[in-house]
Design an enzyme around this catalytic site. Structure first.
Site, PDB file in Angstrom:
ATOM      1  CD  GLU A 316      -3.257   2.706  -0.570  1.00 52.26           C
ATOM      2  OE1 GLU A 316      -2.212   3.349  -0.373  1.00 52.26           O
ATOM      3  OE2 GLU A 316      -4.391   3.223  -0.521  1.00 52.26           O
ATOM      4  CG  ASP A 390       0.137   8.297  -3.045  1.00 56.18           C
ATOM      5  OD1 ASP A 390      -0.851   8.892  -3.498  1.00 56.18           O
ATOM      6  OD2 ASP A 390       0.212   7.894  -1.872  1.00 56.18           O
ATOM      7  CD  GLU A 418      -1.518  11.681   1.275  1.00 54.17           C
ATOM      8  OE1 GLU A 418      -1.164  10.578   1.727  1.00 54.17           O
ATOM      9  OE2 GLU A 418      -2.314  11.797   0.312  1.00 54.17           O
TER      10      GLU A 418
END
Length: 733
Positions: A316, A390, A418
């Site tokens: 990332e 993820d 999340e």
């Protein structure tokens, strides 16, 4: 002019007013705001407390070290609260009802008992009914002060959950060495993917002022056996390694140390350039290694028991060794070499994906790390997410587990939700953790579970045996009074700690303990709440990403559904990339006819995932792209099955609300009202997920809904128009 009668009336009114104010004050003092977590030492029923008091008349222990003092303080706090009065303090057991606590070295009486502690290791403990000079006693014994501390918390748990104290014979030791919380906390006080307020570290006031809340954080962690904390975000700020911030970290370490918790730091790989003024961060450059060596030496002068580094590199956009043509092993080993003289470790994250557009992002970590098996130093451990994408609501286990026998691998779970409703959705993650840990990698035949990879037992006694074992959880902790944003989010912190201690523990048994410690032992409370918790994660999967769908949330803030989104600059940030939906079908083809990501698993596992006749429905669209009219095992078409799963998820949340309403009067007003409000939010958002997803997929396939199923409440354009620029927990690093 006042009369005796009027004066009496005024006095009576004043008395009533003072009584009312006192009652309000009492209610306020007893308010259940969630701060106590599962360490609620509220008075037990009188008969039960009396029975327990007969077993605990005197606390016999020395408190010569900070850890021993923490243990004694906790026992006095817990026993005093639960039993209505703390036991008296003594130095030895000289009557019935003594609680004899310590190590064989700290207590001559314990030494004379000759209890066998050899199998307990440094952190294990035993709790045993014993006789001391003819007197009945209970011994809590460990080989170290931290082992004794863990035993004390276990003893208090027995009382909190109403367990008998007769004939005790408990022996327990952790299966995993490093049991970590990873805090994605930033130096400005924000928390990436945090949904419970600001960072608890309050960096601005440190080191001059250390919030007492950090002591309670340490108590909570020690109660479930967590022994490490990474203080800062994996997307690390270079300032974390500067002298002022190291002094702040040292102040936190001083508070955590008596509770057996070591601190760790996430580091930015390019720090030698940004802090040291070097022209390179090449891990094979001697000047770079020398800079890191000096920095590590400085850290250990401030924090003698510093644990080591967590590193996110070449992922990332983060800098890393690949920027210099080096491998992940080169980067990790350089840091490991400078930490090794101090006993420090490197946790190198395997969550990587390159800047190039991928064919299948799920393949990338395996493709990068599998060729490096056996090339890492012994104080390096690879931190691997539970699944290959993820932290999705459901993923198959990561194919690296079982695929790198010559490399130590640790688990990375996400405790903060999340992708599972942030703070407001009731989603118990114990079932997700257990599902992953009990998945069979088949690496050494049947029974080669992920848990056995994590705890090292899979390769014990072989040439592949590893020195390090570890498990990390991305923390859901913030400055909110209830720590986690909601009462039920606390259960995920609790479950992570329990499963890090013993990866084969039962998610249901853990939930039951948590409910008893958090709400009480009334069966009218325990059974229905445990039932809600055990079904909650499956409900969330159904209303968010059923049948193996994944990564269908709005990009960036990750709040709400956006299966149509194809706007992001990277293909693998787009929900449409993952669902591959069109007029003909849906699903990501990772089979042997597609990206062949299935081949990264051991052959027996790969064969099961590859075969449509054998793959579980829960992973179907993860590994296969199928037509809408594909016939499922239920006899229904894929489209009908998908719609029914979405609807079932909403119905399950509605059922949870009914269950919770049935508990009115059994739960304190504050926590009952907050959970009620959150369940209402969850039902609305589950309906939103269901309706938006169905509306989008139906716009592609044009198929009717199954009989009796209500259509979405709004047209697709309505759902596509929604925007939430201030959704919590998002940092544009």
């Amino acid at each position: 002019m006042t009369t005796p009668r009027s004066r009496a009336l005024l006095a009576r009114l004043l008395t009533l007013l003072l009584s009312a104010l006192a009652a309000v004050g009492a209610r306020t003092a007893r308010a259940e705001d969630g701060y106590e977590l599962w360490l609620r030492y509220h008075p037990l029923p009188a008969a039960q407390a009396a029975a327990y008091r007969a077993h605990v008349v005197e606390l016999a222990m020395s408190a010569g070290t900070p850890a021993a003092q923490a243990t004694r303080d906790e026992l006095l706090r817990g026993l005093g609260g639960l039993l209505g009065a703390a036991p008296r303090i003594g130095s030895q057991a000289d009557q019935d009802g003594a609680l004899l606590v310590g190590t064989p070295d700290s207590s001559p009486q314990l030494a004379r008992l000759g209890l066998d502690t050899r199998a307990l290791g440094r952190e294990g403990y035993l709790i045993s009914s014993v006789k001391v000079d003819g007197h009945a006693a209970i011994a809590i014994v460990g080989n170290s002060d931290v082992g004794v501390l863990y035993g004390a918390f276990r003893f208090l748990r027995l009382l909190q959950t109403a367990q008998p104290l007769d004939h005790l014979d408990i022996r327990d030791a952790p299966r995993v060495q490093l049991r970590m919380l990873d805090h994605w906390d930033n130096l400005d006080g924000s928390v990436e993917r945090g949904y419970a307020g600001a960072s608890i570290w309050d960096w601005w006031k440190l080191p001059g002022y250390v919030d007492p809340r950090i002591t309670d954080y340490a108590r909570a962690n020690a109660s479930i056996g967590i022994n490490g904390a990474v203080l800062n975000n994996v997307n690390a700020d270079k300032l974390s390694l500067t002298t002022p911030y190291l002094a702040k970290a040292a102040a936190i370490a001083d508070v955590l140390r008596p509770y057996g918790i070591r601190v760790y730091l996430s580091v930015r790989f390019s720090s030698p350039i940004e802090l040291g003024g070097l022209k390179t961060a090449d891990p094979l450059d001697p000047a770079v290694a020398a800079w890191w060596r000096a920095k590590v030496d400085a850290i250990y002068k401030l924090i003698p028991d510093f644990g080591g580094f967590l590193v996110k590199a070449n992922s990332e956009g983060q800098p890393g060794p690949q920027d210099y043509g080096r491998s992940h092993a080169d980067g990790a080993n350089m840091l490991a070499a400078v930490l090794a003289p101090h006993g420090g470790v490197v946790m190198w994250r395997a969550f990587v994906y390159s800047n190039k557009q991928p064919d299948d992002r799920a393949r990338q970590a395996y493709d990068e790390f599998k060729p490096l098996d056996g090339r890492f130093r012994s104080n390096v451990i690879l931190q691997v997410k539970n699944g290959p994408i993820d932290f999705q609501p459901r993923e198959p286990f990561h194919p690296l587990f079982g695929a790198m026998p010559d490399t130590a691998l640790m688990m990375e779970f996400q405790v903060t939700k999340e992708y599972l409703g942030f703070a407001t959705h009731l989603v118990y993650l114990g079932t997700l953790f257990q599902e992953t840990l009990q998945s069979d990698t088949m690496a050494r035949g049947k029974g080669s579970t992920v848990a056995r990879v994590i705890d090292g037992s899979l390769y014990a006694g072989t040439a592949h045996a590893h020195r390090l074992t570890a498990m990390a959880g991305v923390a859901n902790i913030g400055s909110d009074r209830d720590w986690c944003g909601s009462t039920f989010n606390q259960a995920n912190w609790y479950a992570f700690g329990r499963l890090a201690w013993n990866p084969d523990d039962s998610a249901r048994a853990i939930a039951a303990d948590w409910v008893r410690m958090t709400f009480g032992n009334d069966p009218a409370i325990v059974a229905p709440i445990v039932g809600m918790m055990m079904g909650s994660r499956e409900a969330a999967v159904d209303y968010m990403t059923p049948l193996g769908l994944h990564h269908q949330m709005h990009e960036g803030d990750h709040y709400g559904p956006a299966p149509w989104d194809a706007s992001e600059p990277r293909a693998d940030w787009r929900p449409a990339y993952y669902n591959r939906a069109d007029k003909d079908g849906i699903g990501f083809d990772r089979s042997s006819h597609g990206s062949d990501a299935v081949a990264q698993y051991a052959p027996p596992v790969a064969a099961g995932f590859d075969d449509l006749a054998r793959i579980p429905d829960r992973y179907l669209l993860w590994f296969h792209h199928l037509p809408w009219d594909y016939r499922m095992r239920s006899g229904r078409t894929l489209w009908d099955e998908l719609v029914l799963h979405y609807s079932h998820g909403v119905d399950a949340v509605a059922a949870m609300r009914v269950t919770w309403r049935s508990l009115a009067g059994h739960i304190d007003t504050e926590r009952y009202a907050k959970t009620s409000a959150f369940l209402a939010i969850q039902q609305r958002e589950a309906q939103w997920w269901r309706d938006a997803s169905i509306a989008y997929f139906q716009s592609l396939n044009g198929l009717p809904l199954p009989a009796g199923i209500a259509p979405p409440a709004h047209p697709l354009k309505y759902y596509q128009s929604l925007s939430f620029p201030f959704a919590p927990g998002y940092n544009s690093w």
